[in-house]
Design an enzyme around this catalytic site. Structure first.
Site, PDB file in Angstrom:
ATOM      1  N   ASP A   1       8.223 -49.925 -17.120  1.00 38.29           N
ATOM      2  CA  ASP A   1       7.811 -48.662 -16.530  1.00 38.29           C
ATOM      3  C   ASP A   1       7.359 -48.911 -15.096  1.00 38.29           C
ATOM      4  OD1 ASP A   1       5.363 -49.921 -16.786  1.00 38.29           O
ATOM      5  OD2 ASP A   1       4.579 -48.563 -18.313  1.00 38.29           O
TER       6      ASP A   1
ATOM      7  N   GLU B   1       2.099 -59.041 -19.117  1.00 34.96           N
ATOM      8  CA  GLU B   1       1.256 -57.913 -18.740  1.00 34.96           C
ATOM      9  C   GLU B   1       0.462 -57.427 -19.945  1.00 34.96           C
ATOM     10  OE1 GLU B   1       1.669 -53.149 -17.601  1.00 34.96           O
ATOM     11  OE2 GLU B   1       3.442 -54.434 -17.538  1.00 34.96           O
TER      12      GLU B   1
ATOM     13  N   ASP C   1       4.295 -49.002 -13.728  1.00 35.98           N
ATOM     14  CA  ASP C   1       3.211 -49.976 -13.618  1.00 35.98           C
ATOM     15  C   ASP C   1       3.726 -51.398 -13.813  1.00 35.98           C
ATOM     16  OD1 ASP C   1       1.144 -48.303 -12.972  1.00 35.98           O
ATOM     17  OD2 ASP C   1       0.520 -47.951 -15.039  1.00 35.98           O
TER      18      ASP C   1
ATOM     19  N   ASP D   1       5.979 -54.504 -18.669  1.00 35.76           N
ATOM     20  CA  ASP D   1       6.529 -53.293 -19.285  1.00 35.76           C
ATOM     21  C   ASP D   1       7.666 -52.727 -18.432  1.00 35.76           C
ATOM     22  OD1 ASP D   1       4.668 -53.506 -21.280  1.00 35.76           O
ATOM     23  OD2 ASP D   1       3.310 -51.997 -20.459  1.00 35.76           O
TER      24      ASP D   1
END
Length: 277
Positions: free
Chosen positions: A124, A49, A126, A122
């Site tokens: 998180d 990503e 997203d 990541d």
């Protein structure tokens, strides 16, 4: 009726020809940093990503057997898209070209250029969304890669704990607390309270703790040690314990129908521990 059948057959033949041409014209994407070994069983590709993390991964990797493909933004939600639309998405085209096994009716998992395909996003919301979109794509259009055990999920650390010249990495809250206990930072209060104090003040008793917000915060050496070195990394293999259950989950979470998704969220909202808003 015969004329309609002939027209339908002709249309399917034209669509198939267009799809074959679209796949045959795919060259290796320019942003792919390929590995030097050509034996798929000894090669792996990280689908990463973001360009920032992709740049660090390219610098930190072992060039002999590790390839890096950075993705820009979120890929298309293939659950709602036709194949012609999928082949227009640049990020998906890059994935198809890099893996080299085709797509749809022309897909052949034995032609994959890599023995391991590792999704690295990541830690998180997203990142979870991008990982879900990627898994949806692989499940719908390259499911044999999952069945043959070639799809993996990288597990980057959430925390770095430093005491003097020593550095420790923790992949969840429990491991973080265990490291703090080993460093004898529990004192007279509970470990969780000390953790909060460290986070608030930045350090306590010579120990500092930091939480990674994304892969881009790690330098190439840290990314290699924690997430890419086969001897020290943690990766999760993606499996299909129940194709019917997986199919239902993808349809609920990624499909057009809103009501089943709302019911799923309402039913499972009570299990959420860390909400990133």
């Amino acid at each position: 009726m015969r004329a309609a059948e002939v027209r339908e057959a002709a249309r399917k033949a034209r669509d198939l020809a267009r799809r074959k041409n679209a796949l045959e014209n795919l060259n290796l994407p320019g942003k792919l940093a390929d590995c030097s070994i050509t034996d798929p069983e000894h090669c792996e590709i990280y689908i990463v990503e973001g360009d920032s993390a992709g740049g660090s991964a390219k610098q930190g990797r072992d060039r002999r057997f590790q390839a890096i493909l950075p993705l820009k933004g979120k890929i298309l939600n293939v659950e709602k898209a036709k194949l012609s639309k999928i082949l227009e998405n640049n990020e998906i085209k890059a994935i198809i070209a890099a893996i080299g096994a085709g797509l749809g009716m022309e897909f052949d998992s034995t032609k994959s250029r890599y023995g391991k395909i590792i999704l690295m996003t990541d830690a998180d919301v997203d990142g979870s969304h991008i990982r879900t979109l990627l898994l949806t794509f692989f499940y719908r259009h390259m499911q044999d890669l999952i069945n043959s055990g070639k799809i993996y999920i990288a597990q980057p650390p959430l925390y770095k704990i430093k005491k003097g010249k020593e550095e420790f990495y923790a992949y969840d809250d429990d491991e973080r607390n265990e490291i703090l206990k080993r460093l004898k930072i529990n004192g007279k209060s509970k470990t969780n309270e000390v953790v909060e104090e460290i986070i608030e003040e930045g350090s306590i008793k010579g120990v500092s703790i930091s939480r990674y917000k994304g892969l881009g915060e790690m330098n190439p050496e840290q990314l290699w040690v924690t997430t890419m070195n086969p001897e020290t990394r943690t990766v999760l293999q993606v499996t299909l314990e129940s194709a019917a259950t997986a199919d239902k989950i993808f349809e609920t979470l990624m499909g057009d129908a809103v009501e089943p998704r709302r019911e799923f969220i309402e039913k499972n909202a009570k299990y959420v521990r860390n909400l990133d808003v």
